[in-house]
Design an enzyme around this catalytic site. Structure first.
Site, short mmCIF file in Angstrom:
data_model
loop_
_atom_site.label_atom_id
_atom_site.label_comp_id
_atom_site.label_asym_id
_atom_site.label_seq_id
_atom_site.Cartn_x
_atom_site.Cartn_y
_atom_site.Cartn_z
N GLY A 31 -55.03 5.31 -9.00
CA GLY A 31 -55.63 4.62 -10.14
C GLY A 31 -55.67 3.12 -9.94
N THR A 32 -55.04 2.65 -8.88
CA THR A 32 -54.95 1.21 -8.61
C THR A 32 -56.35 0.58 -8.53
OG1 THR A 32 -52.99 1.70 -7.30
CG2 THR A 32 -54.00 -0.47 -6.97
N SER A 78 -60.14 6.73 -9.00
CA SER A 78 -61.08 6.25 -10.02
C SER A 78 -60.52 4.99 -10.66
CB SER A 78 -61.28 7.32 -11.10
OG SER A 78 -62.13 6.79 -12.11
N GLY A 79 -61.41 4.09 -11.01
CA GLY A 79 -61.01 2.88 -11.75
C GLY A 79 -60.62 3.19 -13.18
N ASN A 80 -60.90 4.40 -13.61
CA ASN A 80 -60.48 4.81 -14.96
C ASN A 80 -60.38 6.32 -15.01
OD1 ASN A 80 -60.45 5.40 -17.87
ND2 ASN A 80 -60.81 3.21 -18.07
N MET A 81 -59.20 6.81 -15.39
CA MET A 81 -58.92 8.25 -15.36
C MET A 81 -59.19 8.92 -16.71
SD MET A 81 -57.56 9.05 -12.34
CE MET A 81 -57.13 8.09 -10.89
N HIS A 113 -58.86 -7.00 -21.45
CA HIS A 113 -57.56 -6.38 -21.15
C HIS A 113 -56.42 -7.33 -21.54
CE1 HIS A 113 -59.91 -3.64 -18.58
NE2 HIS A 113 -58.89 -2.82 -18.70
N HIS A 114 -55.23 -6.75 -21.54
CA HIS A 114 -53.98 -7.47 -21.79
C HIS A 114 -53.78 -8.66 -20.82
CE1 HIS A 114 -52.27 -5.36 -18.22
NE2 HIS A 114 -53.10 -4.39 -18.62
N LYS A 129 -52.89 -8.40 -16.82
CA LYS A 129 -53.78 -7.83 -15.80
C LYS A 129 -54.13 -8.87 -14.74
CE LYS A 129 -57.83 -4.91 -15.15
NZ LYS A 129 -57.12 -4.04 -14.20
N THR A 186 -62.75 -0.44 -14.20
CA THR A 186 -63.67 0.29 -15.08
C THR A 186 -65.01 -0.43 -15.20
OG1 THR A 186 -61.73 0.93 -16.35
CG2 THR A 186 -63.87 1.31 -17.39
#
Ligand code: NDP
Ligand SMILES: O=C(O)C1=N[C@H](C(=O)O)C[C@H](O)C1
Length: 273
Positions: free
Chosen positions: A102-103, A126-129, A160-161, A164, A171
Site C-alpha cells: 500500500g506504500t 494499489s495507491g488505495n485499497m 490529507h493529514h 503525510k 490515490t
C-alpha cells in the site's frame, strides 16, 4: 483461529496503517497475525503488536527480522516507505508469498523492482485499497471518456493529514491514471502537478493536481471535470483507516491461490477491464 487461517505478517506494525491492519486481522475470520515487524531502533521493538494496536495482548512481539517473519508466513501487508517496500519485495519473492503493497510515493525504478519481484511473489499493489476509491477510479475513467477533452478540463484535488510525506497522494495519481486512460493520453507527459506564479492559461488536454495538507484528515479526493458553465465532481472521503486495512486483508486472501504476478485492487475487486 483455525488451521486453515492465512498467516499474515504486518510490517511497519507500529505505524498508523500497521495498527489498523492488526486490528482488522484480529476481527477477521480466515486470517491470523503470524508476525509483526518494525524499524530497527524503534521504541516498539519487543512490545506486543496487539497491545500497540489497542486490541490486547496477542502474543506476537514486534521484531526487526523480516526474513524470519516471512519464512513460515503466507502473506505480508506492507504500508511503510518506498525503500522499505522494495527491500521487502525481494524477501517476499524469496519466500514465494503474497506481498500486499500500500506504500505510496514510489519511483518508476521502485515500480520496476516490484514488477521484477512479482515473477516469484504474488504482488498486489494499489495507491488505495478501499472499495470506494477503486469504484471512483472506474467512474472517473468513464466520465473522462464521455466528456470531450476540448470542452472539459480534469483537475484532481486531494487533502490529507499533516504527517503525510508524499504528494500528490497515491490515490490522486491512481485517479489521474484512470482519467488519462479514459482520455487515451499518457498521464506522465500530460499532468500538471504544481502551479505557482505567472503560469499562463491552462494548457488544454492536461490533468491538473492540487494538494492540501492539514490536521487529521484520513484522505479526501475529488475528480473535477470543469466545462463551460458546469462542473461534474466525483469525490470520496475516507473517515477511517480500517477501509484500507480491510481492503489489504481481502487482497491477501484473494491472492492466496493466484499465480505469481503483479495485480491491482481492481483485479481483487473484479473491477478491471
Ligand atoms: N494504499 C492505501 O490504501 C494506503 C496507503 N497508505 C500509505 O502507506 C504508507 C504508510 O502510511 P502510514 O501508516 O500513515 O505511515 P506511518 O509513518 O504511520 O507508518 C509507517 C511505518 O513503517 C515503519 N517503517 C519504516 N521503515 C521501516 C523498516 N525499514 N522496517 C520496518 N518498518 C519500517 C515506520 O516505523 P518508524 O515510525 O519507526 O519509522 C512506521 O511505523 C504511506 O506511504 C501511505 O501513503 C496509507 C493509507 C492507505
Ligand atoms: O498517507 C495516507 O494517509 C494515505 N495514503 C494513500 C495515498 O497516498 O493516497 C491512501 C490514503 O488516501 C491515505
Amino acid at each position: 483461529m483455525t488451521a486453515n487461517d492465512m498467516k499474515l505478517v504486518v510490517v511497519g506494525a507500529a505505524g498508523r496503517m500497521g495498527q489498523a491492519l492488526i486490528r482488522v486481522i484480529h476481527e477477521t475470520e480466515g486470517v491470523t497475525l503470524h508476525a509483526a515487524v518494525g524499524r530497527e531502533g524503534s521504541a516498539f521493538i519487543g512490545k506486543d503488536a496487539g497491545e500497540i494496536a489497542g486490541v490486547g495482548a496477542l502474543g506476537v512481539p514486534v521484531t526487526t527480522d523480516p526474513l524470519q517473519a516471512f519464512l513460515d508466513a503466507e502473506g505480508v501487508l506492507d504500508f511503510t516507505t518506498p525503500a522499505t517496500s522494495v527491500t521487502f519485495a525481494g524477501l517476499a519473492a524469496q519466500a514465494r508469498i503474497v506481498h500486499v503493497i500500500g506504500t505510496t510515493g514510489c519511483s518508476v525504478e521502485d515500480e520496476e523492482k516490484f514488477r521484477a519481484a512479482a515473477r516469484h511473489a504474488r504482488v498486489v499493489k494499489s495507491g488505495n485499497m478501499s472499495l470506494g476509491v477503486n469504484l471512483l477510479s472506474v467512474l472517473a475513467e468513464q466520465a473522462a471518456k464521455a466528456l470531450p477533452a476540448a470542452g472539459w478540463d480534469v483537475e484532481i484535488v486531494e487533502m490529507h493529514h499533516k504527517h503525510k510525506v508524499d504528494a500528490p497522494s497515491g490515490t490522486a495519481l491512481l485517479l489521474g491514471e484512470a482519467a488519462a486512460k479514459g482520455r487515451g493520453i499518457d498521464l506522465a507527459s500530460k499532468s500538471v502537478r504544481v502551479r505557482d506564479g505567472h503560469t499562463g492559461p491552462r494548457p488544454g488536454g492536461t490533468i491538473g493536481f492540487a494538494t492540501l495538507r492539514g490536521g487529521s484528515v484520513v484522505g479526501d479526493h475529488s475528480v473535477i471535470l470543469a466545462g463551460e458553465g458546469e462542473l461534474v465532481t466525483l469525490s470520496h472521503s475516507a473517515r477511517d483507516r480500517s477501509i484500507f486495512a480491510r481492503g489489504a486483508v481481502a487482497a491477501a486472501l484473494w491472492a492466496r491461490d493466484k499465480k505469481p504476478g503483479f495485480y491491482s485492487m481492481l483485479d481483487v475487486l473484479g473491477l478491471s477491464h
